[in-house]
Design a protein around this motif. Structure first.
Motif, short mmCIF file in Angstrom:
data_model
loop_
_atom_site.label_atom_id
_atom_site.label_comp_id
_atom_site.label_asym_id
_atom_site.label_seq_id
_atom_site.Cartn_x
_atom_site.Cartn_y
_atom_site.Cartn_z
N CYS A 14 0.80 -1.11 -0.08
CA CYS A 14 0.08 -0.01 -0.02
C CYS A 14 0.91 1.41 0.04
O CYS A 14 1.57 1.56 0.95
CB CYS A 14 -0.92 0.11 1.27
SG CYS A 14 -2.12 1.56 1.29
N VAL A 30 0.35 6.86 6.62
CA VAL A 30 -0.45 5.81 6.21
C VAL A 30 -0.73 5.12 7.62
O VAL A 30 -0.06 4.97 8.49
CB VAL A 30 0.40 4.69 5.53
CG1 VAL A 30 -0.48 3.31 5.27
CG2 VAL A 30 0.53 5.23 4.10
N TRP A 50 -2.89 1.97 9.50
CA TRP A 50 -3.24 0.31 9.25
C TRP A 50 -4.22 0.05 10.23
O TRP A 50 -4.00 0.22 11.39
CB TRP A 50 -1.99 -0.61 9.01
CG TRP A 50 -1.26 -0.48 7.66
CD1 TRP A 50 -0.20 0.48 7.74
CD2 TRP A 50 -1.43 -1.05 6.71
NE1 TRP A 50 0.24 -0.04 6.57
CE2 TRP A 50 -0.48 -0.79 5.65
CE3 TRP A 50 -2.35 -1.98 6.11
CZ2 TRP A 50 -0.25 -1.26 4.58
CZ3 TRP A 50 -2.41 -2.64 4.84
CH2 TRP A 50 -1.13 -2.15 4.09
N ARG A 64 6.59 -1.12 9.21
CA ARG A 64 6.14 -0.20 8.28
C ARG A 64 7.02 0.30 7.24
O ARG A 64 8.03 0.77 7.63
CB ARG A 64 5.01 0.79 8.98
CG ARG A 64 3.95 0.60 9.51
CD ARG A 64 3.51 1.60 10.59
NE ARG A 64 2.17 1.51 10.97
CZ ARG A 64 1.84 0.46 11.89
NH1 ARG A 64 2.84 -0.14 12.55
NH2 ARG A 64 0.44 0.30 12.47
N GLY A 75 4.40 -0.44 2.05
CA GLY A 75 3.39 -0.98 2.81
C GLY A 75 4.05 -1.57 4.18
O GLY A 75 4.74 -1.20 4.60
N LEU A 76 3.12 -3.01 4.31
CA LEU A 76 3.38 -3.35 5.65
C LEU A 76 3.70 -4.59 5.73
O LEU A 76 3.45 -5.57 5.10
CB LEU A 76 1.95 -3.33 6.40
CG LEU A 76 1.92 -4.02 7.70
CD1 LEU A 76 2.60 -2.87 9.00
CD2 LEU A 76 0.51 -4.08 8.37
N TYR A 83 -7.07 -6.42 6.21
CA TYR A 83 -6.16 -5.19 6.71
C TYR A 83 -6.76 -3.98 5.87
O TYR A 83 -6.73 -4.08 4.77
CB TYR A 83 -4.66 -5.60 6.69
CG TYR A 83 -4.20 -6.62 7.55
CD1 TYR A 83 -3.63 -6.18 8.67
CD2 TYR A 83 -4.50 -7.98 7.32
CE1 TYR A 83 -3.02 -6.99 9.43
CE2 TYR A 83 -3.96 -9.07 8.38
CZ TYR A 83 -3.22 -8.35 9.50
OH TYR A 83 -2.98 -9.37 10.35
N HIS A 84 -6.91 -3.05 6.53
CA HIS A 84 -7.37 -1.71 5.92
C HIS A 84 -6.15 -0.72 5.80
O HIS A 84 -5.52 -0.51 6.90
CB HIS A 84 -8.77 -1.01 6.42
CG HIS A 84 -9.74 -2.20 6.38
ND1 HIS A 84 -10.69 -2.10 5.62
CD2 HIS A 84 -10.25 -3.18 7.06
CE1 HIS A 84 -11.85 -2.91 5.68
NE2 HIS A 84 -11.37 -3.52 6.75
N CYS A 85 -5.92 -0.13 4.59
CA CYS A 85 -4.79 0.76 4.56
C CYS A 85 -5.53 2.02 4.13
O CYS A 85 -6.22 2.27 3.28
CB CYS A 85 -3.89 0.35 3.36
SG CYS A 85 -2.58 1.53 2.89
N ARG A 110 -6.52 0.66 0.32
CA ARG A 110 -6.32 -0.72 0.13
C ARG A 110 -7.20 -1.54 0.98
O ARG A 110 -7.32 -1.31 2.13
CB ARG A 110 -4.97 -1.40 -0.20
CG ARG A 110 -4.25 -0.62 -1.10
CD ARG A 110 -4.62 -0.72 -2.56
NE ARG A 110 -3.86 -2.15 -2.81
CZ ARG A 110 -3.05 -2.73 -3.21
NH1 ARG A 110 -2.19 -1.85 -3.44
NH2 ARG A 110 -2.94 -3.93 -3.82
#
Length: 748
Positions: free
Chosen positions: A592, A601, A603, A624, A628-629, A642-644, A656
């Motif tokens: 993401c 960002v 998460w 992080r 992304g993660l 998982y919500h980004c 995402r």
């Protein structure tokens, strides 16, 4: 004087960091575009001649639609709409004898003994005035470019060749600045071969040639001239003045501080005719004042003392333009640059203040307290302010005072008292600046284009902060316009065509002032960009047109708040879910990357069958990154959605939605064995093959594409010898690999 040059008294680098940045990092741009991206998607165009360098002089001719360029041995005419097409060049080399003489003097005949065109001015509707170094024999000539919109071949008028001393520098590395007013050329330049006799010179025209007093450090002390402007003083042309911007070694600095560089603004009257008995053929109206660009600090101000460029932005009142200037630090320890803005009223106020005077047993510089003769030195002879018709009529005491007191005591401070925009330890320094005033839905904004010494351009917007005149600069874009990262040496802007033209040692470049489509595909992204050139039209981020209907335009430059403007936008709807497969004990990467480099960002995690979301904890297992993660040492409990989201200006925008399924090691091994043993039957694929097909980011998997990260295979007891050989034959044979098809595994 004014503010003391406290930069030399700051005890250490730590204090400088604290004074300038307060411990913060350099400002990142919201959008960073590489040379390749600009060339492929955003219309970057470049121009260069073979075996030619040093494209230093740029001249925009809106009427003809041409960009004139001065370079080594050439004057080039380019198309303003596309500099890569319809180019016409004039070859102008130095005389052979001059080149040989230059070589005999110890100069490199291949790199120094050339004609470097340093000066280009529009002289009239049909001719340019061009001046070059001429292999250390400065030369000027007129170049015929033709009338109207025609595109004739530029032609050098050989009969117009004349001595360029006092107009162009001798050496290619030396700077010069000039302005052509009517038929008169006002230049700041080194007037000798050794580069020691610096002068402000008036030439051409019908009035007598004038210059500053030679070899007098009170007038000019090793200056580097940057820009020259003609700015009217009143409605009476007799009051018009020429303003020079330069940097020099400060004569007023205490000897204990050593050589201290300062920035200056100098003035002269256009109708100056020199003195009658003293200062004959010399300026009698020359004055100079210090330009201060500094950040106030508890133990002293941090100064940006090296003036690099100045841009004059016209206002409704043509007598009061804004002056945008870029500075760098003189320190060899810390790399810093700043933009300061000045008003002409503040410049004129400094020239009406006290004169600097050196007196007393310790020879301190103090404000002059004695009687100032009439007419006040620096005033132009005109009916507006007096009865004198010429500087030759000035009394002797006025001329003598002007000779001995060219420096003003008060400095010129920037609007708001501090820099509009600065960068420290950013990996580059500012070299050039151009400014465009843009009409937006909520007012007018000044957009700054700042060239750097690494071939990049920073796009910065000046946004009001609190009450006027305070403002702050917001960094919108960083554009890499020169592939070889050559320093930007000249910059011109065409507000009419919305184009920016840049020059470096290696090439000329052209780039649009805006790239609305690159800001994002959603209303929130377009609004958060705060670009006054762009607005959301209901379907895309497009060019803002002030004259168009306002119904569907969404733009908030001042605050960049999309919460109200984009509340019903489709970009806030549910995101398509992407699936990611992980193996217990292994790692999984959840990609993401927000479009904006200024976004933060966030998460959140949602377990299967649950509605509530929780923040992904900041721990060793969850790393992080900018892309992304990364989840390490996966557990079965890590399975879920998982919500980004990107958070910018307090606004959260979902980016995402990734569904992670963590398999046990035994289950993953079973699937791998089954996949190896069972050939793919015709018809629909087996269910587990969807999980075992690994798709790279952005591949053809679409919304349901999967990615998997496996841990190293567990250690198992060795197989019996016959069984191991049979398995090796099956596993490593070309036929079996062809049957299975391609596979890839992403391991961390």
């Amino acid at each position: 004087m004014g503010r003391a040059p406290a930069s030399a008294m700051i005890p250490g680098l730590a204090l400088l960091w604290a004074a300038v940045l307060g411990g913060a990092a350099p400002s990142p741009p919201r959008l960073r575009l590489s040379f390749q991206e600009l060339q492929a998607r955003h219309g970057l165009r470049t121009f260069r001649l073979e075996r030619t360098c040093c494209y230093e002089a740029l001249l925009v001719d809106e009427e003809r639609g041409r960009l004139f360029v001065g370079a080594e041995n050439h004057v080039v005419s380019l198309n303003l709409d596309n500099i890569s097409k319809k180019s016409k060049k004039l070859t102008w080399t130095a005389h052979v004898d001059w080149r040989e003489e230059c070589n005999w003097a110890g100069k490199d005949i291949a790199t120094e003994c050339m004609n470097f065109v340093k000066l280009l001015h529009m002289y009239n509707r049909t001719h340019l005035l061009a001046c070059g170094t001429g292999a250390f024999h400065p030369t000027c000539a007129f170049v015929e470019v033709g009338p109207g919109l025609e595109e004739p071949q530029p032609r050098l008028l050989l009969r117009s060749l004349e001595d360029g001393k006092g107009k162009s520098p001798y050496a290619p590395e030396h700077q010069a600045a000039s302005v052509l007013v009517g038929e008169e050329l006002y230049s700041g330049v080194a007037a000798d071969l050794m580069g020691r006799d610096f002068t402000i010179f008036r030439s051409l025209g019908r009035r007598p040639s004038l210059r500053t007093e030679p070899h007098d450090s009170r007038w000019l002390n090793e200056p580097k001239f940057v820009k020259v402007f003609w700015i009217p003083e009143s409605e009476n042309p007799e009051d018009d003045k020429i303003y020079f911007f330069f940097r020099e070694s400060a004569v007023e600095a205490a000897p204990a501080l050593g050589r201290l560089s300062v920035s200056r603004v100098g003035q002269i009257c256009r109708n100056d005719m020199g003195g009658q008995r003293s200062l004959v053929n010399r300026w009698t109206t020359f004055l100079k004042a210090r330009l201060v660009c500094s950040v106030p600090g508890v133990e002293g101000d941090t100064h940006f003392d090296q003036l690099r460029d100045v841009f004059l932005l016209p206002q409704r009142d043509h007598r009061s333009p804004l002056l945008y200037a870029v500075f760098t630090t003189a320190s060899g320890v810390l790399q810093g640059s700043a933009v300061c803005v000045y008003s002409m009223n503040d410049v004129r106020r400094a020239f009406l203040g006290p004169f600097a005077h050196k007196e007393g047993p310790t020879h301190q510089w103090v404000p002059y307290q004695g009687r100032v003769p009439y007419p006040r030195p620096g005033m132009c002879p005109s009916k507006t302010f007096g009865t004198f018709s010429s500087t030759k009529d000035f009394p002797d005491d006025v001329i003598q005072f002007a000779r001995n007191h060219p420096l003003m005591y008060n400095s010129v401070l920037p609007v708001g008292g501090r820099p509009l925009f600065l960068q420290v330890d950013a990996g580059y320094t500012f070299t050039q600046i151009a400014v465009d005033r843009v009409a937006a839905a909520d007012g007018h904004y000044d957009v700054l284009f700042i060239g750097t010494d690494t071939g990049t351009v920073l796009k910065v917007i000046s946004v009001p902060k609190g009450g006027r005149p305070s403002a702050e600069g917001l960094l919108l874009e960083e554009l890499h316009v020169f592939e070889d990262s050559a320093a930007i040496t000249s910059m011109q802007i065409s507000s009419k065509r919305h184009q920016l033209y840049l020059a470096s040692r290696s090439a000329v470049a052209q780039i649009a002032l805006h790239r609305c489509a690159a800001l994002g595909r959603a209303c929130a992204e377009c609004c958060l960009a705060r670009d006054p050139y762009c607005a959301w039209d209901g379907a895309a981020c497009t060019r803002f047109q002030p004259s168009a209907k306002r119904r569907f335009r969404r733009q908030d430059v001042r605050n960049g708040d999309p919460s109200a403007l984009c509340s019903g936008d489709a970009s806030r709807s549910a995101l398509l879910e992407r699936k990611v497969l992980g193996v217990e004990g292994g790692s999984a990467f959840l990609e993401c990357e927000p479009r904006s480099l200024q976004a933060r960002v966030e998460w959140t995690f949602q377990r299967a069958g649950e509605v509530a979301r929780t923040q992904v904890p900041a721990e060793d297992r969850a790393e992080r990154t900018a892309q992304g993660l990364l989840l390490r040492r996966l557990r079965r409990g890590d399975s879920g959605v998982y919500h980004c989201a990107a958070v910018e200006q307090g606004f959260s925008q979902p980016l995402r939605r990734l569904s992670l399924l963590v398999l046990s090691a035994d289950k993953a091994e079973q699937l791998a064995r089954a996949e190896e043993a069972v050939p793919a039957p015709p018809g629909p694929k087996l269910w587990y093959r969807d999980f075992l097909q690994l798709v790279e980011p952005g591949g053809g998997g679409g919304a349901s594409s999967l990615r998997m990260c496996r841990p190293p295979p567990p250690q198992r007891p060795p197989l019996p010898e016959p069984r191991r050989k049979a398995r090796n034959r099956r596993t490593h044979s070309p036929e079996s690999r062809a049957d299975r098809g391609p596979r890839s595994v992403a391991q961390w």
